[in-house]
Design a protein around this motif. Sequence first.
Motif, PDB file in Angstrom:
ATOM      1  N   GLY A   7       0.837  -1.188   0.000  1.00 60.29           N
ATOM      2  CA  GLY A   7       0.000   0.000   0.000  1.00 60.29           C
ATOM      3  C   GLY A   7       0.874   1.240   0.000  1.00 60.29           C
ATOM      4  O   GLY A   7       2.052   1.188   0.377  1.00 60.29           O
ATOM      5  N   VAL A   8       0.293   2.348  -0.439  1.00 67.60           N
ATOM      6  CA  VAL A   8       0.991   3.629  -0.416  1.00 67.60           C
ATOM      7  C   VAL A   8       0.078   4.641   0.260  1.00 67.60           C
ATOM      8  O   VAL A   8      -1.057   4.838  -0.177  1.00 67.60           O
ATOM      9  N   GLY A   9       0.547   5.230   1.357  1.00 67.66           N
ATOM     10  CA  GLY A   9      -0.161   6.307   2.034  1.00 67.66           C
ATOM     11  C   GLY A   9       0.518   7.622   1.672  1.00 67.66           C
ATOM     12  O   GLY A   9       1.752   7.679   1.586  1.00 67.66           O
ATOM     13  N   GLY A  42       4.571  -2.281 -11.978  1.00 64.37           N
ATOM     14  CA  GLY A  42       5.343  -1.397 -12.848  1.00 64.37           C
ATOM     15  C   GLY A  42       5.303   0.067 -12.464  1.00 64.37           C
ATOM     16  O   GLY A  42       5.939   0.903 -13.105  1.00 64.37           O
ATOM     17  N   GLU A  43       4.599   0.396 -11.403  1.00 60.88           N
ATOM     18  CA  GLU A  43       4.426   1.790 -10.993  1.00 60.88           C
ATOM     19  C   GLU A  43       5.471   2.171  -9.943  1.00 60.88           C
ATOM     20  O   GLU A  43       5.762   1.394  -9.042  1.00 60.88           O
ATOM     21  N   SER A  44       6.017   3.374 -10.030  1.00 65.22           N
ATOM     22  CA  SER A  44       6.916   3.856  -8.978  1.00 65.22           C
ATOM     23  C   SER A  44       6.080   4.317  -7.789  1.00 65.22           C
ATOM     24  O   SER A  44       4.875   4.572  -7.913  1.00 65.22           O
ATOM     25  N   TRP A  45       6.712   4.464  -6.641  1.00 62.50           N
ATOM     26  CA  TRP A  45       5.999   4.944  -5.457  1.00 62.50           C
ATOM     27  C   TRP A  45       5.458   6.343  -5.706  1.00 62.50           C
ATOM     28  O   TRP A  45       4.343   6.665  -5.289  1.00 62.50           O
ATOM     29  N   ARG A  51      -1.182   9.355  -8.544  1.00 64.58           N
ATOM     30  CA  ARG A  51      -2.416   8.766  -9.065  1.00 64.58           C
ATOM     31  C   ARG A  51      -3.478   8.639  -7.982  1.00 64.58           C
ATOM     32  O   ARG A  51      -4.628   9.058  -8.166  1.00 64.58           O
ATOM     33  N   GLU A  52      -3.112   8.082  -6.842  1.00 63.61           N
ATOM     34  CA  GLU A  52      -4.086   7.851  -5.774  1.00 63.61           C
ATOM     35  C   GLU A  52      -4.648   9.163  -5.224  1.00 63.61           C
ATOM     36  O   GLU A  52      -5.841   9.283  -4.989  1.00 63.61           O
ATOM     37  N   VAL A  53      -3.798  10.157  -5.031  1.00 57.13           N
ATOM     38  CA  VAL A  53      -4.275  11.443  -4.516  1.00 57.13           C
ATOM     39  C   VAL A  53      -5.253  12.079  -5.497  1.00 57.13           C
ATOM     40  O   VAL A  53      -6.306  12.583  -5.108  1.00 57.13           O
ATOM     41  N   THR A  54      -4.919  12.049  -6.777  1.00 56.01           N
ATOM     42  CA  THR A  54      -5.820  12.621  -7.782  1.00 56.01           C
ATOM     43  C   THR A  54      -7.134  11.853  -7.844  1.00 56.01           C
ATOM     44  O   THR A  54      -8.212  12.451  -7.875  1.00 56.01           O
ATOM     45  N   GLU A  55      -7.064  10.511  -7.840  1.00 56.19           N
ATOM     46  CA  GLU A  55      -8.280   9.694  -7.900  1.00 56.19           C
ATOM     47  C   GLU A  55      -9.190   9.927  -6.698  1.00 56.19           C
ATOM     48  O   GLU A  55     -10.411   9.963  -6.845  1.00 56.19           O
ATOM     49  N   GLU A  56      -8.599  10.078  -5.515  1.00 54.78           N
ATOM     50  CA  GLU A  56      -9.400  10.167  -4.296  1.00 54.78           C
ATOM     51  C   GLU A  56      -9.812  11.581  -3.929  1.00 54.78           C
ATOM     52  O   GLU A  56     -10.851  11.773  -3.295  1.00 54.78           O
ATOM     53  N   ILE A  64       7.100  15.066  -4.153  1.00 53.68           N
ATOM     54  CA  ILE A  64       6.744  13.764  -3.579  1.00 53.68           C
ATOM     55  C   ILE A  64       8.022  13.020  -3.208  1.00 53.68           C
ATOM     56  O   ILE A  64       8.932  12.878  -4.031  1.00 53.68           O
ATOM     57  N   HIS A  65       8.080  12.544  -1.956  1.00 50.25           N
ATOM     58  CA  HIS A  65       9.257  11.786  -1.534  1.00 50.25           C
ATOM     59  C   HIS A  65       8.894  10.774  -0.443  1.00 50.25           C
ATOM     60  O   HIS A  65       7.851  10.868   0.191  1.00 50.25           O
ATOM     61  N   PHE A  66       9.789   9.831  -0.245  1.00 47.32           N
ATOM     62  CA  PHE A  66       9.613   8.761   0.732  1.00 47.32           C
ATOM     63  C   PHE A  66       9.690   9.293   2.155  1.00 47.32           C
ATOM     64  O   PHE A  66      10.556  10.110   2.470  1.00 47.32           O
ATOM     65  N   GLY A  67       8.769   8.835   3.017  1.00 55.24           N
ATOM     66  CA  GLY A  67       8.802   9.169   4.436  1.00 55.24           C
ATOM     67  C   GLY A  67       9.350   8.000   5.247  1.00 55.24           C
ATOM     68  O   GLY A  67      10.446   8.056   5.789  1.00 55.24           O
TER      69      GLY A  67
END
Length: 135
Positions: A7-9, A42-45, A51-56, A64-67
């Motif tokens: 998952g990606v938060g 095939g998707e990067s983080w 994508r998820e932020v736009t969709e939701e 955008i960076h890793f936490g």
Amino acid sequence: MEYPRVGVGVYVRRDGNILVGKRKGKHAGGTWCAPGGHLETGESWEQCARREVTEETGIEIENIHFGNATNDVYEDGKHYITIQMIADWKSGEPRTMEPDKLEGEWEWRSWSNIPEPRMLSFENFFKSGYNPVDL
């Protein structure tokens, strides 16, 4: 054999606040969370986060960076490795784009004022001591 899902938060920052919403549905319904979802093949983080932020929410994000990452075993037996990403708000106003998955509207909240109960991946991130606003 079953394996954990990925998952990606996405912790979207704006004016010292984080975007959160209250989930509805079978998995973690009634809990507060950041936007996010499943990493696709095939998707990067970073691509997944955008994508998820736009969709939701309908908003655009940048920087955008890793936490960090959390190991989340839910009471319903689901197991996720959650990649926690940090991003800055770029444009747009949050809207509930998936009303079947969110109660009410997205809200901007200070990190110290995130409602409970929180989705397990969010709670584990919160308890890790990482504060996405203080970067």
